[in-house]
Design a protein around this motif. Sequence first.
Motif, short mmCIF file in Angstrom:
data_model
loop_
_atom_site.label_atom_id
_atom_site.label_comp_id
_atom_site.label_asym_id
_atom_site.label_seq_id
_atom_site.Cartn_x
_atom_site.Cartn_y
_atom_site.Cartn_z
N LYS A 255 -1.43 33.64 19.20
CA LYS A 255 -1.39 34.25 17.82
C LYS A 255 -2.41 35.32 17.32
O LYS A 255 -2.20 36.16 16.34
N THR A 256 -3.63 35.35 17.93
CA THR A 256 -4.73 36.15 17.63
C THR A 256 -4.97 37.43 18.60
O THR A 256 -5.69 38.04 18.62
N ARG A 257 -4.15 37.27 19.80
CA ARG A 257 -4.52 38.07 20.82
C ARG A 257 -4.33 39.59 20.57
O ARG A 257 -5.49 40.39 20.74
N LYS A 258 -3.09 39.79 19.74
CA LYS A 258 -2.95 41.31 19.40
C LYS A 258 -3.98 41.83 18.35
O LYS A 258 -4.42 43.14 18.56
N ALA A 259 -4.24 40.96 17.51
CA ALA A 259 -5.16 41.34 16.34
C ALA A 259 -6.63 41.48 17.15
O ALA A 259 -7.28 42.53 16.84
N TRP A 260 -7.14 40.85 18.03
CA TRP A 260 -8.46 40.78 18.48
C TRP A 260 -8.29 42.13 19.64
O TRP A 260 -9.26 42.89 19.66
N ILE A 261 -7.36 42.34 20.29
CA ILE A 261 -6.80 43.65 21.10
C ILE A 261 -7.26 44.71 20.31
O ILE A 261 -7.93 45.82 20.65
N PHE A 262 -6.65 44.74 19.10
CA PHE A 262 -6.71 45.81 17.98
C PHE A 262 -7.99 45.99 17.58
O PHE A 262 -8.52 47.42 17.58
N ASN A 291 -5.37 43.78 30.86
CA ASN A 291 -5.36 42.27 30.76
C ASN A 291 -4.71 41.50 29.82
O ASN A 291 -4.18 40.50 30.13
N PHE A 292 -4.34 42.06 28.82
CA PHE A 292 -3.82 41.22 27.47
C PHE A 292 -2.62 41.71 27.00
O PHE A 292 -2.04 40.78 26.37
N TYR A 293 -2.60 42.86 27.02
CA TYR A 293 -1.36 43.30 25.96
C TYR A 293 -0.09 43.17 26.53
O TYR A 293 0.98 42.78 25.99
N PHE A 294 -0.09 42.94 28.02
CA PHE A 294 1.30 42.57 28.68
C PHE A 294 1.64 40.98 28.88
O PHE A 294 2.28 40.76 29.73
N GLU A 295 0.84 40.29 28.04
CA GLU A 295 0.63 38.90 28.25
C GLU A 295 2.00 38.34 27.18
O GLU A 295 1.70 36.77 27.28
N SER A 296 2.58 39.05 26.58
CA SER A 296 3.68 38.43 25.86
C SER A 296 4.53 37.73 26.61
O SER A 296 5.09 38.19 27.17
N PRO A 297 4.73 36.29 26.05
CA PRO A 297 5.43 35.34 26.55
C PRO A 297 7.15 35.56 26.24
O PRO A 297 7.70 35.19 26.79
N SER A 298 7.34 36.68 25.32
CA SER A 298 8.62 36.92 25.32
C SER A 298 9.43 37.92 26.14
O SER A 298 10.56 38.02 26.35
N ILE A 299 8.36 38.40 27.08
CA ILE A 299 8.86 39.31 28.09
C ILE A 299 9.56 38.78 29.19
O ILE A 299 8.87 37.87 29.87
N VAL A 300 10.88 38.78 29.57
CA VAL A 300 11.24 38.09 30.83
C VAL A 300 11.20 38.96 32.02
O VAL A 300 11.61 39.75 32.21
N THR A 301 10.40 38.48 33.00
CA THR A 301 10.26 39.15 34.07
C THR A 301 10.29 38.34 35.50
O THR A 301 10.88 39.01 36.53
N SER A 302 10.12 37.14 35.69
CA SER A 302 10.10 36.26 36.94
C SER A 302 11.63 36.21 37.10
O SER A 302 12.44 36.20 36.25
N LYS A 303 12.01 35.75 38.54
CA LYS A 303 13.28 35.31 38.91
C LYS A 303 13.82 34.35 37.90
O LYS A 303 14.96 34.16 37.71
N SER A 304 13.20 33.32 38.03
CA SER A 304 13.89 32.08 37.11
C SER A 304 13.84 32.31 35.66
O SER A 304 15.00 31.45 35.11
N SER A 305 13.12 32.98 35.32
CA SER A 305 13.20 33.40 33.75
C SER A 305 14.30 34.07 33.62
O SER A 305 15.08 33.96 32.40
#
Length: 323
Positions: A255-262, A291-305
Amino acid sequence: MKKLSKIYRKVENFFFNSSNNSEFLSFFRIAAGVVILLHFISIFSDFDQFFSSKSIVPPDIMATFHQDWQLTFPIIVKQIENIGISEATTIIVTKTAYILLCVCIIIGFFSRISAFILLFIQILLMKGSTFFIYGADFFTSMSLFYLILFPSDSYFSIRNFFKSDQKKEHNYMPIKRLFQIHISIAYFFSGFDKLMGFNWWNGESIWKAIHLPYANRDFNFDFSWMADHSFILILVGWSTIIIEMCYPLFVWIPKTRKAWIFLTISMHIGIAVVLNLYYFSAIMIVWNLTNFYFESPSIVTSKSSIFNFLQRKKKNVLTLIES
């Protein structure tokens, strides 16, 4: 025992779960390669004044700051001269190799091997010119080290066009977690070091920084008015301490990741604009985004996902047809 097994599973999932996307790999390879290349091009015309026998600081004086057993660029040049190759030729080859290796990293042509050779050359140059190096050079070395560890040329690279076999799956998460922990520790202790002295509490360090001889040359901001508004200097000093020390906490919370990166990137943009430390700021921004911008859980990338995502879509379509 159950609690221990749960903790073990959590730790294992944290370091080895490969469900995150791989976009950060190609971003880090390209962005770091471009920054390193631009940094080298910026000193290309002055290379001889930094690293040759005609350096501003003579090599024999520079040699007093490193051990006799350490390999440096001047030592390598002397050894090559013993076999009949001039210093000028060695310098031309070094310049050309540095640029070509950066290009290989950017386009993804055997990036790991290129990063390894480039790291060797870069350390030789650094160790032989300790008077001229600063933070950007150290983070360049560390960036090349991570490019060696990451399979960065396995994604969105020119090397893929020359591979006839199928793309192998790589579990890069242990290295990414190491990278994330690395930057978190670096920021924390950078802020902790500032907290230990009163110069950052009262804004004195900020006042000194913006009036350094090499600072504020490009835009020539007038900071004299801050002498009558010292609370701004205090605010900037404490903001820097809080951003850095709290980085390991808030950047890991979704919840605070993007704000802190900014906030962190804004701090580095300020450093670039005011202190003219463009390449240091650029490499740190690349580290933050990698390290942290691409950590969004909404991005679907793995085969199982992807499989689960398609299954849900299929169920929704069937429900609509039945209705």
